[in-house]
Design a protein around this motif. Structure first.
Motif, PDB file in Angstrom:
ATOM      1  N   SER A  95      60.037  47.044  29.084  1.00  0.00           N
ATOM      2  CA  SER A  95      60.719  45.857  28.573  1.00  0.00           C
ATOM      3  C   SER A  95      60.127  45.495  27.212  1.00  0.00           C
ATOM      4  CB  SER A  95      60.599  44.685  29.552  1.00  0.00           C
ATOM      5  OG  SER A  95      61.509  43.654  29.223  1.00  0.00           O
ATOM      6  N   SER A  96      60.081  46.503  26.348  1.00  0.00           N
ATOM      7  CA  SER A  96      59.430  46.360  25.039  1.00  0.00           C
ATOM      8  C   SER A  96      60.284  45.556  24.074  1.00  0.00           C
ATOM      9  CB  SER A  96      59.142  47.741  24.441  1.00  0.00           C
ATOM     10  OG  SER A  96      58.289  48.484  25.274  1.00  0.00           O
ATOM     11  N   ASP A  97      59.612  44.918  23.128  1.00  0.00           N
ATOM     12  CA  ASP A  97      60.299  44.208  22.056  1.00  0.00           C
ATOM     13  C   ASP A  97      59.557  44.455  20.746  1.00  0.00           C
ATOM     14  OD1 ASP A  97      58.051  42.587  22.080  1.00  0.00           O
ATOM     15  OD2 ASP A  97      59.101  40.762  22.677  1.00  0.00           O
ATOM     16  N   ALA A  98      59.890  43.691  19.719  1.00  0.00           N
ATOM     17  CA  ALA A  98      59.301  43.928  18.401  1.00  0.00           C
ATOM     18  C   ALA A  98      57.793  43.679  18.374  1.00  0.00           C
ATOM     19  CB  ALA A  98      59.994  43.047  17.358  1.00  0.00           C
ATOM     20  N   THR A  99      57.283  42.849  19.306  1.00  0.00           N
ATOM     21  CA  THR A  99      55.837  42.598  19.322  1.00  0.00           C
ATOM     22  C   THR A  99      55.056  43.744  19.963  1.00  0.00           C
ATOM     23  OG1 THR A  99      55.754  41.462  21.484  1.00  0.00           O
ATOM     24  CG2 THR A  99      56.299  40.119  19.549  1.00  0.00           C
ATOM     25  N   SER A 100      55.724  44.552  20.777  1.00  0.00           N
ATOM     26  CA  SER A 100      55.004  45.601  21.520  1.00  0.00           C
ATOM     27  C   SER A 100      54.308  46.578  20.587  1.00  0.00           C
ATOM     28  CB  SER A 100      55.970  46.346  22.434  1.00  0.00           C
ATOM     29  OG  SER A 100      56.540  45.487  23.397  1.00  0.00           O
ATOM     30  N   GLY A 101      55.020  47.065  19.587  1.00  0.00           N
ATOM     31  CA  GLY A 101      54.481  48.078  18.697  1.00  0.00           C
ATOM     32  C   GLY A 101      53.493  47.575  17.676  1.00  0.00           C
ATOM     33  N   ILE A 102      53.412  46.245  17.500  1.00  0.00           N
ATOM     34  CA  ILE A 102      52.489  45.720  16.485  1.00  0.00           C
ATOM     35  C   ILE A 102      51.331  44.924  17.094  1.00  0.00           C
ATOM     36  CG2 ILE A 102      54.205  45.677  14.647  1.00  0.00           C
ATOM     37  CD1 ILE A 102      54.577  42.696  15.138  1.00  0.00           C
ATOM     38  N   VAL A 103      51.401  44.630  18.399  1.00  0.00           N
ATOM     39  CA  VAL A 103      50.325  43.846  19.018  1.00  0.00           C
ATOM     40  C   VAL A 103      49.793  44.524  20.291  1.00  0.00           C
ATOM     41  CG1 VAL A 103      49.627  41.619  19.978  1.00  0.00           C
ATOM     42  CG2 VAL A 103      51.248  41.690  18.085  1.00  0.00           C
ATOM     43  N   GLY A 144      45.737  61.062  39.791  1.00  0.00           N
ATOM     44  CA  GLY A 144      44.373  60.596  40.014  1.00  0.00           C
ATOM     45  C   GLY A 144      43.999  59.292  39.340  1.00  0.00           C
ATOM     46  N   ALA A 145      44.916  58.667  38.598  1.00  0.00           N
ATOM     47  CA  ALA A 145      44.591  57.404  37.920  1.00  0.00           C
ATOM     48  C   ALA A 145      44.338  56.294  38.934  1.00  0.00           C
ATOM     49  CB  ALA A 145      45.712  57.009  36.970  1.00  0.00           C
ATOM     50  N   GLN A 146      43.242  55.579  38.761  1.00  0.00           N
ATOM     51  CA  GLN A 146      42.933  54.465  39.658  1.00  0.00           C
ATOM     52  C   GLN A 146      43.543  53.150  39.184  1.00  0.00           C
ATOM     53  OE1 GLN A 146      40.388  56.111  37.838  1.00  0.00           O
ATOM     54  NE2 GLN A 146      38.580  56.355  39.148  1.00  0.00           N
ATOM     55  N   LEU A 147      43.816  53.039  37.883  1.00  0.00           N
ATOM     56  CA  LEU A 147      44.375  51.815  37.306  1.00  0.00           C
ATOM     57  C   LEU A 147      45.463  52.164  36.320  1.00  0.00           C
ATOM     58  CD1 LEU A 147      40.902  51.356  36.902  1.00  0.00           C
ATOM     59  CD2 LEU A 147      41.812  49.051  36.942  1.00  0.00           C
ATOM     60  N   LEU A 148      46.319  51.165  36.043  1.00  0.00           N
ATOM     61  CA  LEU A 148      47.375  51.319  35.056  1.00  0.00           C
ATOM     62  C   LEU A 148      47.371  50.106  34.135  1.00  0.00           C
ATOM     63  CD1 LEU A 148      49.732  52.281  37.888  1.00  0.00           C
ATOM     64  CD2 LEU A 148      49.418  53.850  35.981  1.00  0.00           C
ATOM     65  N   ILE A 149      47.530  50.370  32.833  1.00  0.00           N
ATOM     66  CA  ILE A 149      47.716  49.284  31.859  1.00  0.00           C
ATOM     67  C   ILE A 149      49.155  49.348  31.392  1.00  0.00           C
ATOM     68  CG2 ILE A 149      46.989  48.245  29.700  1.00  0.00           C
ATOM     69  CD1 ILE A 149      44.303  49.548  29.985  1.00  0.00           C
ATOM     70  N   PHE A 150      49.847  48.230  31.466  1.00  0.00           N
ATOM     71  CA  PHE A 150      51.295  48.180  31.253  1.00  0.00           C
ATOM     72  C   PHE A 150      51.577  47.067  30.249  1.00  0.00           C
ATOM     73  CE2 PHE A 150      55.446  48.635  33.891  1.00  0.00           C
ATOM     74  CZ  PHE A 150      56.247  48.174  32.855  1.00  0.00           C
ATOM     75  N   THR A 151      51.972  47.440  29.035  1.00  0.00           N
ATOM     76  CA  THR A 151      52.314  46.428  28.042  1.00  0.00           C
ATOM     77  C   THR A 151      53.784  46.056  28.184  1.00  0.00           C
ATOM     78  OG1 THR A 151      53.004  47.953  26.291  1.00  0.00           O
ATOM     79  CG2 THR A 151      50.648  47.460  26.455  1.00  0.00           C
ATOM     80  N   THR A 152      54.087  44.794  27.913  1.00  0.00           N
ATOM     81  CA  THR A 152      55.472  44.336  28.002  1.00  0.00           C
ATOM     82  C   THR A 152      55.738  43.258  26.962  1.00  0.00           C
ATOM     83  OG1 THR A 152      57.172  43.435  29.484  1.00  0.00           O
ATOM     84  CG2 THR A 152      54.926  42.622  29.806  1.00  0.00           C
ATOM     85  N   GLY A 153      56.913  43.326  26.365  1.00  0.00           N
ATOM     86  CA  GLY A 153      57.294  42.330  25.371  1.00  0.00           C
ATOM     87  C   GLY A 153      58.168  41.238  25.963  1.00  0.00           C
ATOM     88  N   LYS A 154      59.170  41.660  26.755  1.00  0.00           N
ATOM     89  CA  LYS A 154      60.122  40.706  27.342  1.00  0.00           C
ATOM     90  C   LYS A 154      59.705  40.234  28.727  1.00  0.00           C
ATOM     91  CE  LYS A 154      63.676  39.902  25.686  1.00  0.00           C
ATOM     92  NZ  LYS A 154      64.040  38.768  24.804  1.00  0.00           N
ATOM     93  N   GLY A 155      58.807  40.990  29.389  1.00  0.00           N
ATOM     94  CA  GLY A 155      58.323  40.580  30.698  1.00  0.00           C
ATOM     95  C   GLY A 155      58.764  41.508  31.816  1.00  0.00           C
ATOM     96  N   ALA A 156      57.963  42.536  32.121  1.00  0.00           N
ATOM     97  CA  ALA A 156      58.235  43.463  33.225  1.00  0.00           C
ATOM     98  C   ALA A 156      57.207  43.184  34.325  1.00  0.00           C
ATOM     99  CB  ALA A 156      58.140  44.914  32.754  1.00  0.00           C
TER     100      ALA A 156
END
Length: 386
Positions: A153-161, A294-306
Motif C-alpha cells: 500500500s505504497s505512496d509517495a512517502t514510501s520511496g523517500i522516507v 527461515g526469516a524470524q521477523l518481517l519489516i513492512f513499510t506502508t504509505g496508505k496503511g496495510a
C-alpha cells in the motif's frame, strides 16, 4: 547488540516459540482450525494449495510447508493431511523432522473423519506444547537474525522516507553478520538495472534479469501488460504515477550492500548477506516466502496503511506518511513521519526502526500480534489449477 531468543536443536534461534498446525492441502483447513480452536497456544497455517497442481508447483508447496515448519520460531509441528492430495505428508513431516523438531502427522481419511482427526490432533497438540515449554529466552548476537523486507500500500512517502530508512536497517543487520531477504519481482521491474550493478557476480546479475524477464514474459503471454494493474489504484491515489517510479522507490528498502544470491520461492539462503527471492508483491503470498526461507521477523513499510501480520513471524509496520500514522495508529509500529516534517533525519528514523526490531525480536508484540491481525497467509504458485 544482542536480542533474546530461543535456541533450537539445530542451532538456529527463534524470536517466537510456537507450535504450528500445518495442513498439507486446503481441504483440511477446517480440521486444522478446529484443533487450534480447542487448544490455546497453537498457530494454524491455513492455505489453499496442495492438490490438482502441476508437478513444479507441488514441489514448491512441499518446500514451502517444510520451510514453515522448520522456521526457528516453530518449536514443534503437527501436520494434517487428507489422504488423497498431491502433496506428500511424509515428505513434509520428514523434512521438518530433519531439523530436529518434534513432528506429528495425521491423515483425516485414515483417522476415520473430521471428529476423530481433530481428537487425535488435540492430543498431539498437548504433547507438542509440553515440549515447547522447555525453551527459555537467551541472549544472542545479531548474526542469528534473518529478516524479510516488504513494502505494501505504497505512496509517495514510501520511496523517500520509510523505504530508505529500512534500507539503513538492512545494512546494519548485514554488517552485523545477519541475513536480509527481499523480493516482490513485480516491483523490481524498471529498476533491475540498479540491482544488477550490486550483484556479487555476473551469475547473480543474470539471475536477477532472468527473474524480471520471466515474469514479464508470463504476463505478456496472456496478452496483457502488467502496467494495467500495477501501480494499483491505491498507489496512484497516493501519488505514484508509473510502475518504474514505484519500483525505484521500492528497491531502496534493501539498503546498499551487495546482493549475494537469488532464491526460488521459499528457498533458504545458502549463506549470510542479502538475497532476492522470486516472489509476488501481494502480501499473503510474499510474506510466506521469506518465513519459509527461515526469516524470524518481517519489516513492512506502508504509505496508505496495510495492516497484515503473519501467523508465525512478527511483522513490524513502518510508516512515513503523517496522515496515515494519525488515521491508522493502531496498525503502525514505527512512526517515521518526522522525516517529512523535518523533525528527524533518515538516520534517526532508521535507529527507531532498529530499536523496535531488537525489542520485537526479544518478545515485544507488534501491533498486528496485539490485534490478532496475523492469521492470513497463502503460498505462491505459478501454474494452473488442474
Amino acid at each position: 547488540m544482542e536480542f533474546m531468543g530461543f535456541l533450537r536443536e539445530n542451532g538456529e534461534v527463534g524470536v517466537r516459540n510456537y507450535v504450528a498446525v500445518i495442513p498439507t492441502v486446503g481441504c483440511v483447513n477446517e480440521a486444522v482450525e478446529a484443533i487450534a480452536g480447542r487448544v490455546p497456544g497453537l498457530k494454524p497455517l491455513l492455505h489453499h494449495q496442495g492438490c490438482c497442481m502441476i508437478p513444479s508447483d507441488i514441489e514448491v508447496v512441499e518446500r514451502t510447508l517444510i520451510g514453515l515448519g522448520s522456521n526457528p520460531n516453530v518449536a514443534a509441528a503437527i501436520i494434517i493431511g487428507l489422504g488423497c492430495e498431491s502433496v506428500s505428508i511424509d515428505r513434509v513431516a520428514d523434512g521438518i523432522a530433519r531439523e530436529g523438531k518434534p513432528v506429528e502427522a495425521l491423515i483425516l481419511q485414515e483417522a476415520g473423519g473430521f471428529s476423530k482427526v481433530v481428537a487425535k490432533g488435540v492430543e498431539a497438540a498437548r504433547r507438542c506444547l509440553e515440549y515447547a515449554e522447555r525453551f527459555r529466552r537467551q541472549a544472542f548476537d545479531l548474526s542469528h537474525l534473518m529478516i524479510g523486507i516488504k513494502c505494501g500500500s505504497s505512496d509517495a512517502t514510501s520511496g523517500i522516507v520509510s523505504n530508505p530508512a529500512v534500507g539503513l536497517v538492512a545494512d546494519k543487520i548485514i554488517d552485523a553478520g545477519g541475513t536480509v531477504i527481499f523480493g516482490e519481482v513485480t516491483e523490481i521491474i524498471g529498476a533491475e538495472h540498479i540491482l544488477v550493478k550490486r550483484a556479487e557476480s555476473q551469475a547473480v546479475a543474470n539471475q536477477i534479469i532472468k527473474a524480471v524477464d520471466d515474469l514479464e514474459n508470463r504476463i505478456r503471454s496472456l496478452g496483457i501488460d502488467v502496467r494495467g494493474s500495477n501501480p494499483t489504484p491505491g498507489n496512484i491515489r497516493g501519488g505514484l504515477s508509473t510502475l518504474e517510479e514505484k519500483s525505484l522507490g521500492a528497491v531502496v528498502k534493501i539498503g546498499r550492500r551487495p546482493i549475494n544470491g537469488v532464491l526460488d520461492y521459499g528457498e533458504r539462503p545458502r549463506g549470510k548477506g542479502l538475497y532476492m527471492m522470486i516472489s509476488p508483491g501481494r502480501e499473503m503470498e510474499f510474506l510466506t516466502g521469506p518465513v519459509a526461507g527461515g526469516a524470524q521477523l518481517l519489516i513492512f513499510t506502508t504509505g496508505k496503511g496495510a495492516p497484515q501480520g503473519y501467523p508465525i513471524a512478527p511483522v513490524i509496520k513502518v510508516c512515513g506518511n503523517p496522515d496515515t500514522v494519525k488515521r491508522h495508529s493502531e496498525h503502525i509500529d514505527v512512526d517515521v513521519s518526522g522525516v517529512i516534517s523535518g523533525n528527524e533525519t533518515l538516520e534517526e528514523a532508521a535507529e527507531k526502526i532498529f530499536e523496535k526490531l531488537i525489542k520485537v525480536a526479544s518478545g515485544e508484540k507488534t501491533r498486528a500480534e496485539i490485534l490478532g491481525y496475523d492469521k492470513t497467509m497463502n503460498i505462491y504458485v505459478r501454474g494452473m489449477i488442474l
